[in-house]
Design an enzyme around this catalytic site. Sequence first.
Site, PDB file in Angstrom:
ATOM      1  N   ARG A  24      43.831  43.495  42.920  1.00  0.00           N
ATOM      2  CA  ARG A  24      43.384  42.088  43.019  1.00  0.00           C
ATOM      3  C   ARG A  24      44.028  41.356  44.185  1.00  0.00           C
ATOM      4  NH1 ARG A  24      40.704  39.591  38.457  1.00  0.00           N
ATOM      5  NH2 ARG A  24      39.597  41.295  37.442  1.00  0.00           N
ATOM      6  N   ARG A  28      42.907  35.038  43.900  1.00  0.00           N
ATOM      7  CA  ARG A  28      43.328  33.636  43.816  1.00  0.00           C
ATOM      8  C   ARG A  28      44.775  33.347  44.160  1.00  0.00           C
ATOM      9  NH1 ARG A  28      40.668  32.850  38.046  1.00  0.00           N
ATOM     10  NH2 ARG A  28      41.546  34.937  38.021  1.00  0.00           N
ATOM     11  N   ARG A  37      36.458  30.519  48.148  1.00  0.00           N
ATOM     12  CA  ARG A  37      35.908  30.543  46.783  1.00  0.00           C
ATOM     13  C   ARG A  37      35.296  29.189  46.416  1.00  0.00           C
ATOM     14  NH1 ARG A  37      33.422  30.930  42.887  1.00  0.00           N
ATOM     15  NH2 ARG A  37      34.019  31.609  40.794  1.00  0.00           N
ATOM     16  N   ASP A  74      32.993  43.368  42.160  1.00  0.00           N
ATOM     17  CA  ASP A  74      33.466  43.279  40.776  1.00  0.00           C
ATOM     18  C   ASP A  74      32.857  44.398  39.945  1.00  0.00           C
ATOM     19  OD1 ASP A  74      35.067  41.041  39.112  1.00  0.00           O
ATOM     20  OD2 ASP A  74      33.635  42.071  37.830  1.00  0.00           O
ATOM     21  N   TYR A 150      32.544  44.849  27.716  1.00  0.00           N
ATOM     22  CA  TYR A 150      31.952  43.563  28.122  1.00  0.00           C
ATOM     23  C   TYR A 150      30.525  43.425  27.586  1.00  0.00           C
ATOM     24  CZ  TYR A 150      35.982  42.718  31.069  1.00  0.00           C
ATOM     25  OH  TYR A 150      37.260  42.496  31.502  1.00  0.00           O
TER      26      TYR A 150
HETATM   27  O1  CP3 Z   1      41.276  42.514  45.572  1.00  0.00           O
HETATM   28  C1  CP3 Z   1      40.691  43.225  44.732  1.00  0.00           C
HETATM   29  O2  CP3 Z   1      41.294  43.909  43.882  1.00  0.00           O
HETATM   30  C2  CP3 Z   1      39.169  43.348  44.826  1.00  0.00           C
HETATM   31  C3  CP3 Z   1      38.451  42.593  43.960  1.00  0.00           C
HETATM   32  C4  CP3 Z   1      38.280  42.820  42.471  1.00  0.00           C
HETATM   33  C5  CP3 Z   1      37.747  41.787  41.677  1.00  0.00           C
HETATM   34  N1  CP3 Z   1      37.509  42.290  40.432  1.00  0.00           N
HETATM   35  C6  CP3 Z   1      37.453  40.413  42.155  1.00  0.00           C
HETATM   36  C7  CP3 Z   1      37.533  39.336  41.168  1.00  0.00           C
HETATM   37  C8  CP3 Z   1      38.443  43.949  41.641  1.00  0.00           C
HETATM   38  C9  CP3 Z   1      39.031  45.305  41.958  1.00  0.00           C
HETATM   39  C10 CP3 Z   1      37.930  43.589  40.351  1.00  0.00           C
HETATM   40  C11 CP3 Z   1      37.858  44.506  39.216  1.00  0.00           C
HETATM   41  C12 CP3 Z   1      37.629  43.975  37.883  1.00  0.00           C
HETATM   42  N2  CP3 Z   1      36.821  42.954  37.486  1.00  0.00           N
HETATM   43  C13 CP3 Z   1      38.195  44.536  36.713  1.00  0.00           C
HETATM   44  C14 CP3 Z   1      39.068  45.755  36.687  1.00  0.00           C
HETATM   45  C15 CP3 Z   1      40.449  45.448  37.082  1.00  0.00           C
HETATM   46  C16 CP3 Z   1      41.226  44.725  36.069  1.00  0.00           C
HETATM   47  O3  CP3 Z   1      41.671  43.613  36.362  1.00  0.00           O
HETATM   48  O4  CP3 Z   1      41.426  45.287  34.982  1.00  0.00           O
HETATM   49  C17 CP3 Z   1      37.749  43.774  35.607  1.00  0.00           C
HETATM   50  C18 CP3 Z   1      38.114  44.005  34.166  1.00  0.00           C
HETATM   51  C19 CP3 Z   1      36.862  42.784  36.103  1.00  0.00           C
HETATM   52  C20 CP3 Z   1      36.095  41.798  35.328  1.00  0.00           C
HETATM   53  C21 CP3 Z   1      36.400  40.423  35.675  1.00  0.00           C
HETATM   54  N3  CP3 Z   1      36.192  39.871  36.925  1.00  0.00           N
HETATM   55  C22 CP3 Z   1      36.930  39.407  34.840  1.00  0.00           C
HETATM   56  C23 CP3 Z   1      37.317  39.615  33.387  1.00  0.00           C
HETATM   57  C24 CP3 Z   1      37.038  38.249  35.595  1.00  0.00           C
HETATM   58  C25 CP3 Z   1      37.406  36.864  35.135  1.00  0.00           C
HETATM   59  C26 CP3 Z   1      38.806  36.711  34.788  1.00  0.00           C
HETATM   60  C27 CP3 Z   1      39.515  35.953  35.847  1.00  0.00           C
HETATM   61  O5  CP3 Z   1      40.585  36.428  36.277  1.00  0.00           O
HETATM   62  O6  CP3 Z   1      39.015  34.881  36.203  1.00  0.00           O
HETATM   63  C28 CP3 Z   1      36.613  38.562  36.922  1.00  0.00           C
HETATM   64  C29 CP3 Z   1      36.562  37.638  38.074  1.00  0.00           C
HETATM   65  C30 CP3 Z   1      37.135  38.088  39.361  1.00  0.00           C
HETATM   66  N4  CP3 Z   1      36.888  39.286  39.969  1.00  0.00           N
HETATM   67  C31 CP3 Z   1      37.974  37.303  40.205  1.00  0.00           C
HETATM   68  C32 CP3 Z   1      38.219  38.087  41.346  1.00  0.00           C
HETATM   69  C33 CP3 Z   1      39.019  37.699  42.553  1.00  0.00           C
HETATM   70  C34 CP3 Z   1      38.444  35.896  39.936  1.00  0.00           C
HETATM   71  C35 CP3 Z   1      37.290  34.956  39.903  1.00  0.00           C
HETATM   72  C36 CP3 Z   1      37.314  33.802  40.857  1.00  0.00           C
HETATM   73  O7  CP3 Z   1      37.771  33.893  42.007  1.00  0.00           O
HETATM   74  O8  CP3 Z   1      36.805  32.765  40.433  1.00  0.00           O
END
Ligand code: CP3
Length: 342
Positions: A24, A28, A37, A74, A150
């Site tokens: 990640r 953020r 964003r 994602d 999910y």
């Molecule tokens: O930099 C990186 O790692 C690349 C980007 C990346 C994102 N999601 C962007 C993202 C990666 C590798 C993911 C994978 C992802 N997404 C996973 C597996 C990794 C983990 O954390 O276990 C999962 C379970 C998801 C599903 C997901 N995406 C959720 C549950 C959420 C919302 C929760 C939250 O933190 O808000 C997201 C949103 C998400 N994906 C964000 C980012 C940067 C945050 C949203 C935003 O910027 O508004």
Amino acid sequence: MTDKLFLTTINGEKSNQTPIWIMRQAGRHLKEYRAIRKIQKDFISFCLNPEQASTVSLQPITRYNLDAAIIFSDILLVPWAMDLNVKFKTGIGPLLDPVDTPDMIDANCLHNLTRKLAPVGEAIKITKLSLPAETALIGFAGAPWTLITYIAEGGSSRDFTRARLWAWQNAKELDSLLEILIDATISFLSLQATAGAECLMLFDSWASAVPAAHRNWLITKPTNTIIQGVRKNGHKQPIIGFPKGFGDGVIHYAEESGVDAVGLDHGIDPGWAGKNLPKNLPVQGNLDPLSLISAGKEMFRDIDYILESFHNRPHVFNLGHGITPPTPIENVQMMIDYIRNG
Ligand code: CP3
């Protein structure tokens, strides 16, 4: 063939430098990410905008000079491309259309998958043009079980009750859904490999929720089928599996899933993993992301323990899960400097 430290390490070669990237990392905790964003209509169209996805993928590389970039995308893009109406709601997280039983999803929903996910390939192509020569680019997908959690819950969940009930009560239908998701994942990873991703990672973020009796069926075997499918499509990129919260199950997973490297979460004792995982297997991990919030002497002690535990095998330094939004960037920089320079 390559002199990218991350790739030589994931491919099984030990060197005297430990490569590092951060799960990640494009997210953020970076103010430059939050600025971009803020001006997006919604999260999915942000992920599917190749220029913007590429810009934020490069941000952590520009700031920290990490050894690998991961494409900004994602895991929930796959259910989105299957027309499950995935939305991200601020303050809540992802929401999906309710699915009562796994047989409500049929294979027809894969028709447009590669067309709908093509922008991720575009983002990979653009990103590669701007990456420093020594930086590798990682593509990724969610593993089927994690996507099922999910889909079953219609969003994030605390204890995955519905997904686990499907495993016990709807096994036959769940098996068909697994097959559909395996096909979708092979297509998505292959698309990214074709576009130029140099390594692929399979996130099984909720492997922790699978009862031990079902680990092989729901985690290890689907991973193996996906890897075989990607290989059959001609892609030779190394594949990292990340079965988060799998505990001692990680040993069987490492032996049987066919992954080239295993990502370890911070629930795993690196000393134990170093001794018990197959000899020479490359590993990635596994500092607790929350230790970065204060970055006190405990964090440095933990980093030492991780480096020491894996000094006999190829090791990519990473966190045990994603970096959290409140993490101060100075602390991230301190961690990186310490790993690189001691
Ligand atoms: O930099 C990186 O790692 C690349 C980007 C990346 C994102 N999601 C962007 C993202 C990666 C590798 C993911 C994978 C992802 N997404 C996973 C597996 C990794 C983990 O954390 O276990 C999962 C379970 C998801 C599903 C997901 N995406 C959720 C549950 C959420 C919302 C929760 C939250 O933190 O808000 C997201 C949103 C998400 N994906 C964000 C980012 C940067 C945050 C949203 C935003 O910027 O508004």
